[in-house]
Each structure stands twice: as structure tokens, then as C-alpha cells.
Design an enzyme around this catalytic site. Structure first.
Site, PDB file in Angstrom:
ATOM      1  N   ASN A 122      -5.064  11.442 -22.458  1.00  0.00           N
ATOM      2  CA  ASN A 122      -5.476  12.913 -23.028  1.00  0.00           C
ATOM      3  C   ASN A 122      -6.748  12.779 -22.472  1.00  0.00           C
ATOM      4  OD1 ASN A 122      -6.388  14.716 -24.431  1.00  0.00           O
ATOM      5  ND2 ASN A 122      -6.419  13.628 -26.575  1.00  0.00           N
ATOM      6  N   TRP A 123      -7.126  13.855 -21.524  1.00  0.00           N
ATOM      7  CA  TRP A 123      -8.437  13.945 -20.652  1.00  0.00           C
ATOM      8  C   TRP A 123      -9.287  14.787 -21.658  1.00  0.00           C
ATOM      9  CZ3 TRP A 123      -6.779  15.657 -15.240  1.00  0.00           C
ATOM     10  CH2 TRP A 123      -6.334  14.480 -14.372  1.00  0.00           C
ATOM     11  N   LYS A 124      -9.015  15.230 -22.975  1.00  0.00           N
ATOM     12  CA  LYS A 124      -9.939  16.114 -23.725  1.00  0.00           C
ATOM     13  C   LYS A 124     -10.506  17.133 -22.916  1.00  0.00           C
ATOM     14  CE  LYS A 124      -9.949  12.100 -26.721  1.00  0.00           C
ATOM     15  NZ  LYS A 124     -10.318  11.440 -27.951  1.00  0.00           N
ATOM     16  N   HIS A 175      -2.713  16.548 -32.915  1.00  0.00           N
ATOM     17  CA  HIS A 175      -4.049  15.375 -32.403  1.00  0.00           C
ATOM     18  C   HIS A 175      -5.272  15.571 -33.709  1.00  0.00           C
ATOM     19  CE1 HIS A 175      -7.485  13.371 -30.606  1.00  0.00           C
ATOM     20  NE2 HIS A 175      -6.559  12.949 -29.814  1.00  0.00           N
ATOM     21  N   GLU A 207      -8.309  15.415 -33.565  1.00  0.00           N
ATOM     22  CA  GLU A 207      -9.445  16.107 -33.168  1.00  0.00           C
ATOM     23  C   GLU A 207      -9.087  17.684 -33.405  1.00  0.00           C
ATOM     24  OE1 GLU A 207     -10.155  14.787 -29.331  1.00  0.00           O
ATOM     25  OE2 GLU A 207     -10.867  12.753 -30.369  1.00  0.00           O
ATOM     26  N   GLU A 258      -2.006   7.196 -34.204  1.00  0.00           N
ATOM     27  CA  GLU A 258      -3.587   7.395 -33.832  1.00  0.00           C
ATOM     28  C   GLU A 258      -4.421   7.329 -34.921  1.00  0.00           C
ATOM     29  OE1 GLU A 258      -4.055   8.941 -29.547  1.00  0.00           O
ATOM     30  OE2 GLU A 258      -4.385  10.687 -30.913  1.00  0.00           O
ATOM     31  N   GLY A 314     -12.125   6.921 -29.697  1.00  0.00           N
ATOM     32  CA  GLY A 314     -13.141   7.284 -29.284  1.00  0.00           C
ATOM     33  C   GLY A 314     -14.249   6.310 -29.822  1.00  0.00           C
ATOM     34  N   SER A 339      -8.744   3.947 -28.647  1.00  0.00           N
ATOM     35  CA  SER A 339      -9.578   3.055 -27.902  1.00  0.00           C
ATOM     36  C   SER A 339      -8.524   1.825 -27.296  1.00  0.00           C
ATOM     37  CB  SER A 339     -10.526   2.191 -28.693  1.00  0.00           C
ATOM     38  OG  SER A 339     -11.474   3.254 -29.433  1.00  0.00           O
ATOM     39  N   GLY A 358      -7.209   7.997 -24.487  1.00  0.00           N
ATOM     40  CA  GLY A 358      -8.412   9.015 -24.241  1.00  0.00           C
ATOM     41  C   GLY A 358      -9.312   8.743 -23.117  1.00  0.00           C
ATOM     42  N   GLY A 359     -10.608   7.994 -23.681  1.00  0.00           N
ATOM     43  CA  GLY A 359     -11.311   7.566 -22.544  1.00  0.00           C
ATOM     44  C   GLY A 359     -10.955   6.888 -21.374  1.00  0.00           C
TER      45      GLY A 359
HETATM   46  C1  PEP Z   1      -7.003  10.030 -28.083  1.00  0.00           C
HETATM   47  O1  PEP Z   1      -7.649  11.015 -27.907  1.00  0.00           O
HETATM   48  O2  PEP Z   1      -5.716  10.381 -28.305  1.00  0.00           O
HETATM   49  C2  PEP Z   1      -7.607   8.885 -28.206  1.00  0.00           C
HETATM   50  C3  PEP Z   1      -6.747   7.880 -28.270  1.00  0.00           C
HETATM   51  O3  PEP Z   1      -8.610   8.520 -27.546  1.00  0.00           O
HETATM   52  P1  PEP Z   1      -9.515   7.175 -27.294  1.00  0.00           P
HETATM   53  O4  PEP Z   1      -8.519   6.520 -26.283  1.00  0.00           O
HETATM   54  O5  PEP Z   1     -10.591   7.447 -26.437  1.00  0.00           O
HETATM   55  O6  PEP Z   1      -9.624   6.559 -28.445  1.00  0.00           O
END
Ligand code: PEP
Length: 249
Positions: free
Chosen positions: A9-11, A94, A96, A166, A172, A212, A233-234
Site C-alpha cells: 500500500n503505497w498510500k 483502511h 486511514e 490491521e 506506521g 509495521s 505500507g512503509g
Molecule cells: C497499511 O497502511 O496498510 C500499513 C500496514 O502500513 P505500515 O506497514 O506502514 O504500518
């Protein structure tokens, strides 16, 4: 055997040229596990270019869309516009979107229904806040998200759903759920699917962990019997890390 999936997930990151080169770098890697389904959820703006460049090895999906096919919804993109680009995968629910953009259960449910009716495949995200975990009600909270957002689907349609657990406190933040915490929730999610639908569907449904997850902890998480991969994500923004996660089963 359940499907194994690693999705990035590049956000709201990257420029168009950075997105294309990151995609090309990942998809041209020689050592990508062949038995793992690989997806990238990219910013809407780059979907067309990425889709035209799609390798077949890594599918392109959309992070967001609106639940109506067309109309006066300034600034939105519809599921039918995504389909027109050839997009087949969408993220829904999600945290966010839920927390920052105030998407309530009713809208999440409408988006799930719209996507499934349009023939899109949904990665449905669920997960509790730290506050809820600390009250010890995290399992019933997540099961209620399933009941309110996806369990309205008929059995056959539910077969198009991938679940991503999640925990919000892990997204994040660098604070990952332990493999035991994640496994406990995944087991309960699977049980809820079995109770609502069938053991067969529960056994078939991939449940991904997100929060994470990185190159250092993916192996331990993916080794758990109910964790079928990750939503990343990251770490999906770094070629070497994302490849290592894909190869962590
Ligand atoms: C996400 O946004 O779905 C996510 C899991 O982010 P991160 O891996 O950065 O915690």
C-alpha cells in the site's frame, strides 16, 4: 492450500516516475516467490500508467473509490472508472480512510457491495485502536466490523474477499503486533467466517496481517497458521525490503 498474498500500500507517496521505477524494479526481480500473489495499491493518479506497464507478476490495485458508478461527486473516482482502466483489486475500510476521512460502517459496506457487484476483488481492512485493545474488547470489535461491513454478502460473493487485519496502533508506528497477538485475531476472524458462512469458506479466505510488517518480522508473522500474508505500507516503498517480505513464507 490457501492463497498466499503480499500487497503493498503505497498510500499518498511517490511521483509518477518514482512509482513506475519502483514497480519495474520490484517486478523485474529475479527471485520473487512464484507461489505468492503480489499486488501494489498505488495512488489513483498513477493507476493508468502503471496498468499499461503491468507485468502480470504484480497486480495493480486502487486504494480508494466511491460507491456510486457516476454522478455529482466532485473529486471522487468510481468503481466503474477503475474497471475501465482494467483495475481488478481495491482496498476498502483502511483505517486511514475510516479515521482521517470519517468513513463510517455504512459507507464501507456500500463500497464493499459496489465493488463486489462490479466484479472487483476486495481487500477488506479491519482492526482496532489501542484504546479498544486496552479494554480487552478487540476481538468483538473486529468481529463486529466484519458483521457490519462484509457479512451482508452472499456466500459466493464473500469468496471474492481477502481480509486484512490491521491493528490501528501498529500502522506506521513501528510497533508490530506480536505473531501471537496477530494469530489470535486471525484465528477468531476465521472462526467468525466459519460461523457466519461455512468451514469451507473460512478455510479458503486469505487473512493478511498489516501494521509495521517489515523485512525483519515478516517471516515470523507468516509462519503462523492463520496468517496468509501481509498488507505492507512503509516497507513496500523500498524495493529490497518488499522483495524480502514477498519471499518470507
Ligand atoms: C497499511 O497502511 O496498510 C500499513 C500496514 O502500513 P505500515 O506497514 O506502514 O504500518
Amino acid at each position: 492450500m490457501r492463497r498466499k498474498i503480499v500487497a503493498g500500500n503505497w498510500k499518498m507517496n511517490l511521483t509518477k516516475s518514482e512509482a513506475l521505477s519502483l514497480y519495474n524494479n520490484i517486478s523485474s526481480a529475479e527471485n520473487l516467490a512464484a507461489d505468492v500473489e503480489k499486488m501494489i495499491f498505488a495512488p489513483l493518479l498513477f493507476l493508468d500508467a502503471l496498468k499499461q506497464n503491468e507485468s502480470g507478476l504484480i497486480k495493480i490495485g486502487a486504494q480508494n473509490f466511491y460507491s456510486e458508478a457516476a454522478g455529482a461527486f466532485t473529486g471522487e473516482v468510481s468503481f466503474s472508472q477503475l474497471k475501465d482502466l482494467g483495475i481488478r483489486y481495491v482496498l476498502v475500510g483502511h483505517s486511514e480512510r475510516r479515521v482521517i476521512f470519517k468513513e463510517e460502517d455504512e459507507l464501507v459496506k456500500a463500497k464493499v457491495n459496489a465493488a463486489i457487484n462490479a466484479g472487483l476483488k476486495v481487500i477488506f481492512c479491519c482492526g482496532e485502536s489501542l484504546e479498544i485493545r486496552e479494554t480487552g474488547t478487540h476481538i468483538s470489535f473486529v468481529v463486529n466490523q466484519l458483521k457490519n461491513n462484509v457479512f451482508q454478502l452472499p456466500e459466493e460473493a464473500f469468496g471474492q474477499i481477502v481480509i486484512a487485519y490491521e491493528p490501528i496502533w501498529a500502522i506506521g508506528t513501528g510497533k508490530t503486533a506480536t505473531p501471537e497477538q496477530a494469530e489470535e485475531m486471525h484465528e477468531q476472524i476465521r472462526l467468525a467466517v466459519a460461523q457466519h458462512y461455512s468451514n469451507y469458506l473460512a478455510e479458503q479466505t486469505p487473512i493478511l496481517y498489516g501494521g509495521s510488517c517489515n523485512a525483519g518480522n515478516a517471516k515470523e508473522l507468516f509462519a503462523k497458521p492463520n496468517i496468509d500474508g501481509g498488507l505492507i505500507g512503509g516497507a513496500s516503498l523500498k524495493t529490497a525490503d518488499f522483495i524480502q517480505i514477498i519471499n518470507s513464507f
